[in-house]
Scaffold this active site. Sequence first.
Site, PDB file in Angstrom:
ATOM      1  N   ARG A  93     -13.754  19.752  10.825  1.00 32.50           N
ATOM      2  CA  ARG A  93     -12.223  20.217  10.636  1.00 32.50           C
ATOM      3  C   ARG A  93     -11.254  19.791   9.566  1.00 32.50           C
ATOM      4  O   ARG A  93     -11.561  18.533   9.349  1.00 32.50           O
ATOM      5  CB  ARG A  93     -11.552  19.934  11.781  1.00 32.50           C
ATOM      6  CG  ARG A  93     -12.192  21.025  13.256  1.00 32.50           C
ATOM      7  CD  ARG A  93     -11.364  20.436  14.564  1.00 32.50           C
ATOM      8  NE  ARG A  93      -9.870  19.958  14.306  1.00 32.50           N
ATOM      9  CZ  ARG A  93     -10.246  18.959  15.601  1.00 32.50           C
ATOM     10  NH1 ARG A  93     -10.519  19.829  16.908  1.00 32.50           N
ATOM     11  NH2 ARG A  93      -8.527  17.553  15.646  1.00 32.50           N
TER      12      ARG A  93
ATOM     13  N   ARG B 110       1.597  16.615  25.864  1.00 31.77           N
ATOM     14  CA  ARG B 110       1.530  15.717  25.001  1.00 31.77           C
ATOM     15  C   ARG B 110       2.551  14.637  24.674  1.00 31.77           C
ATOM     16  O   ARG B 110       2.845  13.593  24.175  1.00 31.77           O
ATOM     17  CB  ARG B 110       0.971  15.699  23.528  1.00 31.77           C
ATOM     18  CG  ARG B 110      -0.609  15.808  23.203  1.00 31.77           C
ATOM     19  CD  ARG B 110      -0.898  16.191  21.740  1.00 31.77           C
ATOM     20  NE  ARG B 110      -2.244  16.892  22.150  1.00 31.77           N
ATOM     21  CZ  ARG B 110      -3.290  16.505  21.542  1.00 31.77           C
ATOM     22  NH1 ARG B 110      -3.876  15.647  21.122  1.00 31.77           N
ATOM     23  NH2 ARG B 110      -4.536  18.066  21.139  1.00 31.77           N
TER      24      ARG B 110
HETATM   25  P1  AP5 Z   1      -6.616  18.832  19.111  1.00 36.75           P
HETATM   26  O1  AP5 Z   1      -7.117  19.564  19.246  1.00 36.75           O
HETATM   27  O2  AP5 Z   1      -6.772  18.722  20.761  1.00 36.75           O
HETATM   28  O3  AP5 Z   1      -7.064  17.414  18.950  1.00 36.75           O
HETATM   29  P2  AP5 Z   1      -7.390  16.235  19.436  1.00 36.75           P
HETATM   30  O4  AP5 Z   1      -6.603  15.689  20.365  1.00 36.75           O
HETATM   31  O5  AP5 Z   1      -7.235  15.132  18.386  1.00 36.75           O
HETATM   32  O6  AP5 Z   1      -8.972  16.003  19.856  1.00 36.75           O
HETATM   33  P3  AP5 Z   1     -10.299  15.989  19.079  1.00 36.75           P
HETATM   34  O7  AP5 Z   1     -10.227  17.773  19.134  1.00 36.75           O
HETATM   35  O8  AP5 Z   1     -10.473  15.465  17.511  1.00 36.75           O
HETATM   36  O9  AP5 Z   1     -10.912  15.454  20.299  1.00 36.75           O
HETATM   37  P4  AP5 Z   1     -11.706  15.440  21.502  1.00 36.75           P
HETATM   38  O10 AP5 Z   1     -11.236  15.104  22.249  1.00 36.75           O
HETATM   39  O11 AP5 Z   1     -11.660  17.152  21.709  1.00 36.75           O
HETATM   40  O12 AP5 Z   1     -13.289  15.583  21.370  1.00 36.75           O
HETATM   41  P5  AP5 Z   1     -14.799  16.075  21.204  1.00 36.75           P
HETATM   42  O13 AP5 Z   1     -15.280  16.253  22.561  1.00 36.75           O
HETATM   43  O14 AP5 Z   1     -14.487  17.051  20.040  1.00 36.75           O
HETATM   44  O15 AP5 Z   1      -5.248  18.901  18.120  1.00 36.75           O
HETATM   45  C1  AP5 Z   1      -5.244  18.654  17.033  1.00 36.75           C
HETATM   46  C2  AP5 Z   1      -3.648  18.960  16.160  1.00 36.75           C
HETATM   47  O16 AP5 Z   1      -3.142  19.626  17.548  1.00 36.75           O
HETATM   48  C3  AP5 Z   1      -3.330  17.355  17.016  1.00 36.75           C
HETATM   49  O17 AP5 Z   1      -3.203  16.445  16.348  1.00 36.75           O
HETATM   50  C4  AP5 Z   1      -1.470  17.792  16.912  1.00 36.75           C
HETATM   51  O18 AP5 Z   1      -1.010  17.891  15.499  1.00 36.75           O
HETATM   52  C5  AP5 Z   1      -1.692  19.923  17.120  1.00 36.75           C
HETATM   53  N1  AP5 Z   1      -1.704  19.472  18.500  1.00 36.75           N
HETATM   54  C6  AP5 Z   1      -2.272  19.634  19.484  1.00 36.75           C
HETATM   55  N2  AP5 Z   1      -2.321  19.738  21.117  1.00 36.75           N
HETATM   56  C7  AP5 Z   1      -0.956  19.189  20.294  1.00 36.75           C
HETATM   57  C8  AP5 Z   1       0.267  19.339  21.352  1.00 36.75           C
HETATM   58  N3  AP5 Z   1       0.311  19.243  22.786  1.00 36.75           N
HETATM   59  N4  AP5 Z   1       1.640  19.479  20.520  1.00 36.75           N
HETATM   60  C9  AP5 Z   1       2.038  19.026  19.804  1.00 36.75           C
HETATM   61  N5  AP5 Z   1       0.588  19.390  18.617  1.00 36.75           N
HETATM   62  C10 AP5 Z   1      -0.741  19.802  19.145  1.00 36.75           C
HETATM   63  O19 AP5 Z   1     -15.409  15.130  20.517  1.00 36.75           O
HETATM   64  C11 AP5 Z   1     -15.479  14.193  18.840  1.00 36.75           C
HETATM   65  C12 AP5 Z   1     -16.574  14.106  18.417  1.00 36.75           C
HETATM   66  O20 AP5 Z   1     -17.826  13.147  19.584  1.00 36.75           O
HETATM   67  C13 AP5 Z   1     -17.571  15.095  18.574  1.00 36.75           C
HETATM   68  O21 AP5 Z   1     -18.577  15.246  17.695  1.00 36.75           O
HETATM   69  C14 AP5 Z   1     -19.219  14.874  20.136  1.00 36.75           C
HETATM   70  O22 AP5 Z   1     -19.433  15.674  19.371  1.00 36.75           O
HETATM   71  C15 AP5 Z   1     -18.763  13.432  20.062  1.00 36.75           C
HETATM   72  N6  AP5 Z   1     -18.370  12.671  21.259  1.00 36.75           N
HETATM   73  C16 AP5 Z   1     -17.849  13.459  22.358  1.00 36.75           C
HETATM   74  N7  AP5 Z   1     -17.974  12.991  23.460  1.00 36.75           N
HETATM   75  C17 AP5 Z   1     -19.094  12.095  23.028  1.00 36.75           C
HETATM   76  C18 AP5 Z   1     -20.263  10.839  24.173  1.00 36.75           C
HETATM   77  N8  AP5 Z   1     -19.745  10.747  25.083  1.00 36.75           N
HETATM   78  N9  AP5 Z   1     -20.551   9.849  22.996  1.00 36.75           N
HETATM   79  C19 AP5 Z   1     -21.289   9.987  21.737  1.00 36.75           C
HETATM   80  N10 AP5 Z   1     -20.598  11.162  20.763  1.00 36.75           N
HETATM   81  C20 AP5 Z   1     -19.726  12.318  22.372  1.00 36.75           C
END
Ligand code: AP5
Length: 287
Positions: free
Chosen positions: A223, A159
């Site tokens: 979460r 990232r």
């Molecule tokens: P992380 O868990 O990776 O969170 P994020 O990047 O914020 O991504 P999310 O998990 O929130 O979302 P996603 O893109 O996976 O979406 P999802 O498929 O669940 O990281 C969390 C934290 O950890 C960071 O903030 C940071 O602090 C730390 N961290 C992580 N990696 C790090 C790194 N490399 N370095 C340092 N710190 C780090 O979908 C979301 C929702 O939308 C679901 O409800 C789903 O059902 C819905 N959805 C999905 N696709 C669709 C669609 N096409 N249409 C409608 N709804 C949809």
Amino acid sequence: MASPTASAAAIVSSLSPSPVAAERPIPHGSLLFRGSRNGSGPLRLNSSRQRRLSPAPRAAKAVGAEKADPLNVMIAGAPASGKGTQCELIKAKYGLVHISAGDLLRAEIATGTENGKQAKEFMEKGQLVPDEIVVNMVKERLLQADAQEKGWLLDGYPRSYSQSMALENLGIRPDIFILLDVPDELLVERVVGRRLDPVTGKIYHLKYSPPENEEIASRLTQRFDDTEEKVKLRLQTHYQNIESLVSIYEDVIIKVKGDAMVEDVFGEIDKLLTSSREKKSEMVATS
Ligand code: AP5
């Protein structure tokens, strides 16, 4: 975000036979990132933003790509852009080992380790967890035998410039870097409506993919960082860092429109991965 998705197999099989391999765009040209919402395709870079690095050696030797010629994929995007959802589908079809930095961190938090305690403080603020915690954690997982043999799917890592450098220094590069592009206003709605099933690990959304029955609905959890206030901070962090990755992976990065239906987004990714895999096999065969 990771976890088994019961419907993954159904979506994957509904798309078979695999779409015809797509032409893999070779991104070079002018920058279209941030604010450029014009759909899927190669992410083009401004010619003034020349690659800062000389190409690192291909990951082949370092990660064992030569044996079974597995595909190595990175997926990035803003919070709730659908990375975890798409990873389940990719995993189901391509058999790659899904490595989610966020999930690894949440596992540390759940087991109450010192790293987990420290990580939570940063995650609560929507900031990146420091490299001292994250880099080795991901590196160790990536170098395990299963990931090397089957190929890997890195979700949410790297990232930042320093995280990508840690991989470059090991000669680890992806065959393709998928960047999911979703308008900010949709991201907030997706975050606040997201729910997780602690039993199956499946990701739900109260509006877009609601639980199948009352029993599941009653056990869903949210979460700790899925609030409107925190997603705005996470979004800020995402935009501060993404451009450095774009320049590092410019030869393999492809932007995919992530605001369509889940299966349509996967259809696009599937074409790209199929093409990428075919090209990799051809290269190995002719070398
Ligand atoms: P992380 O868990 O990776 O969170 P994020 O990047 O914020 O991504 P999310 O998990 O929130 O979302 P996603 O893109 O996976 O979406 P999802 O498929 O669940 O990281 C969390 C934290 O950890 C960071 O903030 C940071 O602090 C730390 N961290 C992580 N990696 C790090 C790194 N490399 N370095 C340092 N710190 C780090 O979908 C979301 C929702 O939308 C679901 O409800 C789903 O059902 C819905 N959805 C999905 N696709 C669709 C669609 N096409 N249409 C409608 N709804 C949809």
